[in-house]
Write a protein that holds these residues in place. Structure first.
Motif, PDB file in Angstrom:
ATOM      1  N   ASN A   6      46.838 -17.112  54.925  1.00 46.04           N
ATOM      2  CA  ASN A   6      47.270 -16.148  53.910  1.00 46.04           C
ATOM      3  C   ASN A   6      46.092 -15.664  53.075  1.00 46.04           C
ATOM      4  OD1 ASN A   6      49.999 -15.808  54.412  1.00 46.04           O
ATOM      5  ND2 ASN A   6      50.594 -17.594  53.195  1.00 46.04           N
ATOM      6  N   GLY A   7      45.123 -16.566  52.798  1.00 43.92           N
ATOM      7  CA  GLY A   7      43.937 -16.150  52.058  1.00 43.92           C
ATOM      8  C   GLY A   7      43.120 -15.133  52.837  1.00 43.92           C
ATOM      9  N   SER A   8      42.965 -15.362  54.139  1.00 47.91           N
ATOM     10  CA  SER A   8      42.253 -14.393  54.970  1.00 47.91           C
ATOM     11  C   SER A   8      42.993 -13.066  55.007  1.00 47.91           C
ATOM     12  CB  SER A   8      42.094 -14.949  56.393  1.00 47.91           C
ATOM     13  OG  SER A   8      41.263 -16.080  56.398  1.00 47.91           O
ATOM     14  N   GLY A  34      51.195 -24.820  47.792  1.00 50.66           N
ATOM     15  CA  GLY A  34      51.355 -24.037  46.568  1.00 50.66           C
ATOM     16  C   GLY A  34      50.473 -22.799  46.559  1.00 50.66           C
ATOM     17  N   VAL A  35      49.208 -22.951  46.948  1.00 53.38           N
ATOM     18  CA  VAL A  35      48.304 -21.805  47.009  1.00 53.38           C
ATOM     19  C   VAL A  35      48.781 -20.798  48.047  1.00 53.38           C
ATOM     20  CG1 VAL A  35      45.950 -21.100  47.590  1.00 53.38           C
ATOM     21  CG2 VAL A  35      46.324 -23.112  46.168  1.00 53.38           C
ATOM     22  N   SER A  36      49.289 -21.294  49.173  1.00 57.39           N
ATOM     23  CA  SER A  36      49.803 -20.408  50.213  1.00 57.39           C
ATOM     24  C   SER A  36      50.949 -19.551  49.689  1.00 57.39           C
ATOM     25  CB  SER A  36      50.254 -21.226  51.424  1.00 57.39           C
ATOM     26  OG  SER A  36      50.773 -20.390  52.432  1.00 57.39           O
ATOM     27  N   SER A  37      51.841 -20.152  48.911  1.00 59.35           N
ATOM     28  CA  SER A  37      52.970 -19.400  48.349  1.00 59.35           C
ATOM     29  C   SER A  37      52.482 -18.320  47.381  1.00 59.35           C
ATOM     30  CB  SER A  37      53.934 -20.350  47.638  1.00 59.35           C
ATOM     31  OG  SER A  37      54.460 -21.306  48.534  1.00 59.35           O
ATOM     32  N   MET A  38      51.488 -18.660  46.577  1.00 60.73           N
ATOM     33  CA  MET A  38      50.941 -17.678  45.638  1.00 60.73           C
ATOM     34  C   MET A  38      50.275 -16.523  46.379  1.00 60.73           C
ATOM     35  SD  MET A  38      49.300 -20.274  42.825  1.00 60.73           S
ATOM     36  CE  MET A  38      48.563 -18.917  41.912  1.00 60.73           C
ATOM     37  N   LEU A  39      49.540 -16.840  47.437  1.00 59.49           N
ATOM     38  CA  LEU A  39      48.878 -15.796  48.204  1.00 59.49           C
ATOM     39  C   LEU A  39      49.882 -14.924  48.938  1.00 59.49           C
ATOM     40  CD1 LEU A  39      45.868 -17.844  49.618  1.00 59.49           C
ATOM     41  CD2 LEU A  39      45.771 -16.010  47.917  1.00 59.49           C
ATOM     42  N   ALA A  40      50.962 -15.538  49.443  1.00 60.97           N
ATOM     43  CA  ALA A  40      51.999 -14.746  50.107  1.00 60.97           C
ATOM     44  C   ALA A  40      52.626 -13.752  49.130  1.00 60.97           C
ATOM     45  CB  ALA A  40      53.063 -15.676  50.692  1.00 60.97           C
ATOM     46  N   ALA A  41      52.861 -14.203  47.894  1.00 59.89           N
ATOM     47  CA  ALA A  41      53.394 -13.288  46.876  1.00 59.89           C
ATOM     48  C   ALA A  41      52.400 -12.176  46.565  1.00 59.89           C
ATOM     49  CB  ALA A  41      53.732 -14.068  45.609  1.00 59.89           C
ATOM     50  N   THR A  42      51.119 -12.519  46.505  1.00 53.29           N
ATOM     51  CA  THR A  42      50.088 -11.504  46.272  1.00 53.29           C
ATOM     52  C   THR A  42      50.062 -10.476  47.403  1.00 53.29           C
ATOM     53  OG1 THR A  42      48.745 -13.112  45.060  1.00 53.29           O
ATOM     54  CG2 THR A  42      47.627 -11.140  45.885  1.00 53.29           C
ATOM     55  N   ASN A  43      50.192 -10.950  48.630  1.00 50.93           N
ATOM     56  CA  ASN A  43      50.201 -10.030  49.775  1.00 50.93           C
ATOM     57  C   ASN A  43      51.393  -9.071  49.702  1.00 50.93           C
ATOM     58  OD1 ASN A  43      47.951 -11.367  50.704  1.00 50.93           O
ATOM     59  ND2 ASN A  43      49.086 -12.647  52.136  1.00 50.93           N
ATOM     60  N   THR A  44      52.549  -9.594  49.303  1.00 51.60           N
ATOM     61  CA  THR A  44      53.727  -8.732  49.162  1.00 51.60           C
ATOM     62  C   THR A  44      53.506  -7.683  48.083  1.00 51.60           C
ATOM     63  OG1 THR A  44      55.166 -10.569  49.842  1.00 51.60           O
ATOM     64  CG2 THR A  44      56.198  -8.724  48.696  1.00 51.60           C
TER      65      THR A  44
END
Length: 355
Positions: A119-121, A174-184
């Motif tokens: 998700n970060g990538s 937790g970081v993955s969930s935050m990044l997924a929200a950022t991507n959305t």
């Protein structure tokens, strides 16, 4: 010279220092790599054969042998071969990246897609695409930067007098969930055409695997896979724990940082072309370990299993499911079942070890 021995509680004498087990493991891993290569080759020929444009098997073999030109050659070498090459190279890259993270965290659930690196990538790639409007090279740099920043954030948040695999996983989720929200959020702010393109990319798809982007990405992956065995000894020590690795002379933090950069670069090369593809990095190392049936990190077998998994999943996505879907949908479906089995297995093993 007599061989060193160790006595068991029952008084039996066990020979130590023999090479028989290492030879057996080496032969088994070589056999598994050869079998994986043969299956991948067979699936590759099948992928070159099947498609909307009808071809005979002898025509495909004729193109590969250089005996047929024209439209058939274009279909095989320019339309279908780059996608198959992408599936093989990307599967191997994801498998090795997953093996690196599972080894340095000593946790079978440590996978780039679970702990947020994919998700970060994807976040870095979206920023480069939506805000900078760059080409493939800029997308690659954005993807790499996003993955490295995600890895750094997870590491800093999870580090407490050492790196705990369980804490690393929890922080990563937790970081993955935050990044997924950022991507959305980034997709919602984009124009419709770009958002639809990026959303399809985010599902994990090889539809954009054309020759002009696949071959550079495959070359980068090949270089990274070639240098990874240079850190195989350090990986073997890190798997035993930071204290043991440091006592054996391994520079723990330096080697871990280099390995994280290699793993993130592998994931970034895949994400730039195909988007975040889930569960291949999780499943391939575990399947390879169980096939080799030995401690340690079978890098070659892991790469072979990863290539086989992604190529097989892509063929299923294209030719088995009535409605063509992104390969990420297939890997998520298959990987979800595998993750459930792995969780149950780990819970039972933990209960057995503590009872």
């Amino acid at each position: 010279m007599s061989r060193p021995v160790r006595r068991t509680a029952g008084g039996r004498r066990l020979l130590l220092g023999t090479d028989h087990r290492h030879v057996t493991v080496g032969v088994r891993e070589a056999a598994i790599c050869a079998a994986a290569a043969l299956v991948v080759a067979a699936l590759a020929v099948l992928g070159l054969w099947l498609g909307d444009f009808p071809l005979r098997l002898d025509e495909v073999l004729g193109v590969l042998g250089g005996r047929i030109d024209g439209l058939t050659r274009t279909v095989v070498l320019e339309w279908r071969l780059p996608r198959i090459a992408a599936a093989v190279a990307f599967g191997a890259a994801l498998g090795v990246a997953g093996a690196i993270f599972q080894t340095i965290t000593r946790n079978p659930l440590a996978s780039p897609d679970i702990i947020g690196l994919a998700n970060g990538s994807f976040t870095g790639m979206l920023i480069a695409l939506l805000l900078l409007g760059g080409g493939w090279h800029l997308l690659m740099l954005g993807s790499l930067a996003g993955g490295l920043l995600a890895a750094l954030a997870i590491y800093l948040l999870a580090y407490r007098d050492g790196l705990s695999g369980f804490r690393f996983i929890v922080v990563g989720v937790g970081v993955s969930s935050m990044l997924a929200a950022t991507n959305t959020w980034l997709l919602l702010r984009a124009d419709l055409e770009t958002a639809l393109f990026a959303a399809a990319w985010g599902a994990g798809s090889l539809n954009a695997a054309t020759a002009d982007v696949v071959w550079p990405a495959a070359a980068i992956i090949l270089v990274l896979l070639a240098v990874t065995p240079l850190w195989a000894a350090a990986l073997a020590q890190l798997e035993l724990g930071d204290d043991v690795a440091a006592a054996s002379g391994v520079a723990v933090e330096r080697n871990r940082a280099v390995l994280v950069v290699i793993a993130v670069a592998l994931v970034s090369a895949v994400t730039t072309v195909a988007g975040p593809i889930s569960f291949v990095a999780l499943a391939a190392p575990q399947i390879a370990r169980r096939l080799v049936r030995a401690p340690g990190l079978p890098l070659a077998a892991t790469a072979g299993v990863g290539a086989l998994l992604l190529l097989g999943a892509d063929l299923i996505a294209q030719h088995v499911i009535p409605l063509t879907v992104p390969v990420g949908v297939v890997t998520v479906t298959l990987g979800g079942a595998y993750l459930l089995w792995l969780l149950v297995h780990e819970i039972r093993r933990t209960r057995w070890s503590t009872s």
